[in-house]
Design a protein around this motif. Structure first.
Motif, PDB file in Angstrom:
ATOM      1  N   VAL A  39      30.637  45.766  63.701  1.00  0.00           N
ATOM      2  CA  VAL A  39      29.942  47.128  64.308  1.00  0.00           C
ATOM      3  C   VAL A  39      28.010  46.913  64.117  1.00  0.00           C
ATOM      4  O   VAL A  39      27.930  46.853  65.461  1.00  0.00           O
ATOM      5  CB  VAL A  39      30.190  48.328  64.957  1.00  0.00           C
ATOM      6  N   ILE A  40      28.358  46.976  62.849  1.00  0.00           N
ATOM      7  CA  ILE A  40      27.067  46.597  62.309  1.00  0.00           C
ATOM      8  C   ILE A  40      26.415  45.632  61.854  1.00  0.00           C
ATOM      9  O   ILE A  40      27.243  44.334  60.844  1.00  0.00           O
ATOM     10  CB  ILE A  40      26.435  47.265  61.034  1.00  0.00           C
ATOM     11  N   VAL A  41      25.209  44.210  62.342  1.00  0.00           N
ATOM     12  CA  VAL A  41      25.332  43.701  62.605  1.00  0.00           C
ATOM     13  C   VAL A  41      24.292  43.476  61.190  1.00  0.00           C
ATOM     14  O   VAL A  41      23.108  43.619  61.681  1.00  0.00           O
ATOM     15  CB  VAL A  41      24.516  42.193  63.824  1.00  0.00           C
ATOM     16  N   GLY A  42      24.309  42.024  60.546  1.00  0.00           N
ATOM     17  CA  GLY A  42      23.847  41.205  59.773  1.00  0.00           C
ATOM     18  C   GLY A  42      22.250  42.642  58.483  1.00  0.00           C
ATOM     19  O   GLY A  42      21.462  43.009  57.817  1.00  0.00           O
ATOM     20  N   ASP A  64      15.098  55.564  58.157  1.00  0.00           N
ATOM     21  CA  ASP A  64      14.179  54.248  58.400  1.00  0.00           C
ATOM     22  C   ASP A  64      14.227  55.111  59.723  1.00  0.00           C
ATOM     23  O   ASP A  64      14.006  56.291  60.089  1.00  0.00           O
ATOM     24  CB  ASP A  64      15.246  52.806  58.794  1.00  0.00           C
ATOM     25  N   VAL A  65      13.501  54.053  60.266  1.00  0.00           N
ATOM     26  CA  VAL A  65      12.910  54.488  62.021  1.00  0.00           C
ATOM     27  C   VAL A  65      14.019  54.602  62.790  1.00  0.00           C
ATOM     28  O   VAL A  65      15.236  54.374  62.396  1.00  0.00           O
ATOM     29  CB  VAL A  65      12.199  53.493  62.552  1.00  0.00           C
ATOM     30  N   PRO A  66      13.815  55.449  64.003  1.00  0.00           N
ATOM     31  CA  PRO A  66      15.770  55.352  65.295  1.00  0.00           C
ATOM     32  C   PRO A  66      15.426  54.527  65.553  1.00  0.00           C
ATOM     33  O   PRO A  66      14.937  53.409  65.527  1.00  0.00           O
ATOM     34  CB  PRO A  66      14.511  56.462  65.864  1.00  0.00           C
ATOM     35  N   GLY A  67      16.797  53.821  66.088  1.00  0.00           N
ATOM     36  CA  GLY A  67      17.691  52.951  66.548  1.00  0.00           C
ATOM     37  C   GLY A  67      18.090  51.253  65.785  1.00  0.00           C
ATOM     38  O   GLY A  67      18.651  50.918  67.410  1.00  0.00           O
ATOM     39  N   VAL A  68      17.699  51.918  64.237  1.00  0.00           N
ATOM     40  CA  VAL A  68      18.024  50.330  63.750  1.00  0.00           C
ATOM     41  C   VAL A  68      19.719  50.115  63.181  1.00  0.00           C
ATOM     42  O   VAL A  68      20.311  49.610  63.002  1.00  0.00           O
ATOM     43  CB  VAL A  68      17.333  50.215  62.748  1.00  0.00           C
ATOM     44  N   GLY A  69      20.977  52.222  63.884  1.00  0.00           N
ATOM     45  CA  GLY A  69      21.937  51.821  63.296  1.00  0.00           C
ATOM     46  C   GLY A  69      22.818  52.492  62.281  1.00  0.00           C
ATOM     47  O   GLY A  69      23.638  52.417  61.795  1.00  0.00           O
ATOM     48  N   LYS A  70      21.810  53.931  62.224  1.00  0.00           N
ATOM     49  CA  LYS A  70      21.986  54.103  60.462  1.00  0.00           C
ATOM     50  C   LYS A  70      22.907  55.527  61.095  1.00  0.00           C
ATOM     51  O   LYS A  70      24.141  55.646  60.327  1.00  0.00           O
ATOM     52  CB  LYS A  70      21.307  55.022  60.246  1.00  0.00           C
ATOM     53  N   LEU A 193      17.887  49.934  56.322  1.00  0.00           N
ATOM     54  CA  LEU A 193      18.643  49.023  57.774  1.00  0.00           C
ATOM     55  C   LEU A 193      17.301  48.099  57.647  1.00  0.00           C
ATOM     56  O   LEU A 193      17.480  46.886  57.493  1.00  0.00           O
ATOM     57  CB  LEU A 193      19.478  49.838  58.228  1.00  0.00           C
ATOM     58  N   GLY A 194      16.034  48.066  58.096  1.00  0.00           N
ATOM     59  CA  GLY A 194      15.473  47.692  59.246  1.00  0.00           C
ATOM     60  C   GLY A 194      15.596  46.952  59.862  1.00  0.00           C
ATOM     61  O   GLY A 194      16.722  47.299  60.093  1.00  0.00           O
ATOM     62  N   TYR A 195      14.554  46.417  61.018  1.00  0.00           N
ATOM     63  CA  TYR A 195      15.206  45.277  61.984  1.00  0.00           C
ATOM     64  C   TYR A 195      16.096  44.553  61.775  1.00  0.00           C
ATOM     65  O   TYR A 195      15.635  43.839  60.665  1.00  0.00           O
ATOM     66  CB  TYR A 195      14.127  45.353  62.589  1.00  0.00           C
ATOM     67  N   PRO A 196      17.086  43.852  62.885  1.00  0.00           N
ATOM     68  CA  PRO A 196      16.993  42.844  62.912  1.00  0.00           C
ATOM     69  C   PRO A 196      16.950  41.706  62.905  1.00  0.00           C
ATOM     70  O   PRO A 196      15.775  41.727  63.079  1.00  0.00           O
ATOM     71  CB  PRO A 196      18.422  43.050  63.610  1.00  0.00           C
ATOM     72  N   ASP A 197      17.145  40.190  61.958  1.00  0.00           N
ATOM     73  CA  ASP A 197      16.116  39.549  62.884  1.00  0.00           C
ATOM     74  C   ASP A 197      16.394  39.087  64.185  1.00  0.00           C
ATOM     75  O   ASP A 197      17.584  39.892  64.713  1.00  0.00           O
ATOM     76  CB  ASP A 197      16.472  38.135  61.967  1.00  0.00           C
ATOM     77  N   ALA A 198      16.203  37.976  65.168  1.00  0.00           N
ATOM     78  CA  ALA A 198      16.171  37.271  66.192  1.00  0.00           C
ATOM     79  C   ALA A 198      17.605  37.294  66.629  1.00  0.00           C
ATOM     80  O   ALA A 198      18.234  37.299  67.444  1.00  0.00           O
ATOM     81  CB  ALA A 198      15.012  36.660  66.719  1.00  0.00           C
ATOM     82  N   ASP A 199      17.542  36.347  65.399  1.00  0.00           N
ATOM     83  CA  ASP A 199      19.613  35.855  65.448  1.00  0.00           C
ATOM     84  C   ASP A 199      20.434  36.852  65.645  1.00  0.00           C
ATOM     85  O   ASP A 199      21.522  37.384  66.489  1.00  0.00           O
ATOM     86  CB  ASP A 199      20.633  34.415  64.882  1.00  0.00           C
ATOM     87  N   GLU A 200      20.306  37.805  64.994  1.00  0.00           N
ATOM     88  CA  GLU A 200      21.177  38.930  64.544  1.00  0.00           C
ATOM     89  C   GLU A 200      21.071  39.865  65.829  1.00  0.00           C
ATOM     90  O   GLU A 200      21.740  40.419  66.456  1.00  0.00           O
ATOM     91  CB  GLU A 200      21.108  39.474  63.000  1.00  0.00           C
ATOM     92  N   GLU A 201      20.101  40.427  66.159  1.00  0.00           N
ATOM     93  CA  GLU A 201      19.375  40.505  67.344  1.00  0.00           C
ATOM     94  C   GLU A 201      20.542  40.613  68.620  1.00  0.00           C
ATOM     95  O   GLU A 201      20.826  41.476  69.493  1.00  0.00           O
ATOM     96  CB  GLU A 201      18.170  41.048  67.887  1.00  0.00           C
TER      97      GLU A 201
END
Length: 325
Positions: A39-42, A64-70, A193-201
């Motif tokens: 479910v959780i990538v990266g 963290d900011v909303p929407g990053v998978g918390k 968590l922070g934002y995923p990188d391009a490949d992870e997203e």
């Protein structure tokens, strides 16, 4: 799945469960991490940190900011274990009784009966905990510190094990409340968590655009095994030189910040280090375990006065300048 029954503190007779072997515990943690990674990538580091917090008898704050998978991270951990799970959506109108439960008068029996709140579960997700006022947030203080709840003078034990995984909205400061410092101190770890990188997203989009993988996630272990795993971690040796090193780190924060870490923080640090040692297949803690856990265990408990310093920088300096003897 059996629902936990709230009971008086006098009803529980403590007995040490059997522990797992270190090799079995390693395999267990690998299975949980692989399951959550569906479910959780990266965010493998964050997943591992949550697992070690659970095994170290701690609670986790995800900021963290909303929407990053918390929330998805918390739900995935809970779904990976066949245990009771409750979600509390913290809102400005939430009352303490909505968290802990309340005594209700039964007109048929002419007696008061306790209706347990959602805190009576093995894993409790406190979603956007800082949206509720401090009075409601503080309803978790006794639960997180002592694994019990007192309502109308009667104390009831919470299920064993008991873990709170809370998320915190890091934006919209005008629509949220600051967490009481006493509550922050009860969280073993604070993670971002922070934002995923391009490949992870891109990988995440491939998994979640259709049916979300959380919907098909199945448990990989049961409650009894988690209890035994926690007992294994509790038996990991922490020798005096390592305890002294943790003490020196704590004292550094107290000497170089407006508010340094509490003894509760030092206990949490060593419990997290025990869990990390167990994941590495060792039955003893080394200073590397302490150093790996210190940033996420200590930083959020420190208050500084200058804008050029924060808890993270104080801990970083403590690790650089505190000798390992």
């Amino acid at each position: 799945m059996t629902e936990p029954t709230p009971s008086s503190t006098a009803d529980r007779e403590p007995s040490a469960p059997e522990s797992l072997s270190l090799s079995t515990l390693e395999s267990l943690c690998a299975d949980i991490e692989a399951n959550v990674s569906r479910v959780i990538v990266g965010h493998d580091d964050a997943i591992e940190h949550v697992i070690t917090a659970v095994l170290g008898r701690g609670h986790v704050l995800l900021d963290d900011v909303p929407g990053v998978g918390k929330t998805m991270l918390a739900r995935s951990i809970a779904r990976s274990v066949d245990c009771t799970f409750r979600r509390i959506q913290f809102t400005p109108d939430l009352l303490p009784a909505d968290v802990t439960g309340v005594n209700v008068f039964n007109e048929k029996t002419r007696e008061f009966e306790f209706n347990a709140g959602p805190v009576f579960a093995n894993v409790v997700l406190g979603d956007e905990i800082n949206r509720a006022p401090p009075k409601t947030q503080s309803a978790l203080l006794e639960a997180m510190a002592e694994e019990q709840v007192t309502v109308d003078g009667e104390t009831r034990e919470l299920p064993d094990p008991f873990t709170v995984i809370a998320t915190q909205n890091a934006v919209e400061p005008n629509q949220t409340y600051e967490l009481p410092f006493a509550e922050i101190d009860r969280f073993m770890k604070k993670l971002s968590l922070g934002y995923p990188d391009a490949d992870e997203e891109t990988e995440l989009l491939g998994r979640a655009v259709g049916h979300h993988p959380i919907d098909s996630l199945e448990p990989v272990t049961d409650l009894e095994t988690i209890v035994r795993a926690r007992e294994t971690v509790a038996r990991i040796r922490v020798e005096e030189p390592v305890r002294a090193y943790a003490t020196r780190l704590a004292r550094y924060t107290r000497e170089h910040a407006h508010i340094g870490v509490s003894p509760r923080a030092t206990i949490s640090l060593l419990r997290a280090a025990q869990a990390r040692a167990a994941l590495d297949g060792r039955d003893y803690v080394v200073p590397d375990d302490v150093q790996a856990e210190a940033p996420v265990v200590l930083s959020h408990r420190i208050r500084t006065e200058g804008r050029d310093r924060d808890g993270e920088s104080v801990v970083a300096h403590a690790l650089e300048r505190t000798s390992v003897e």
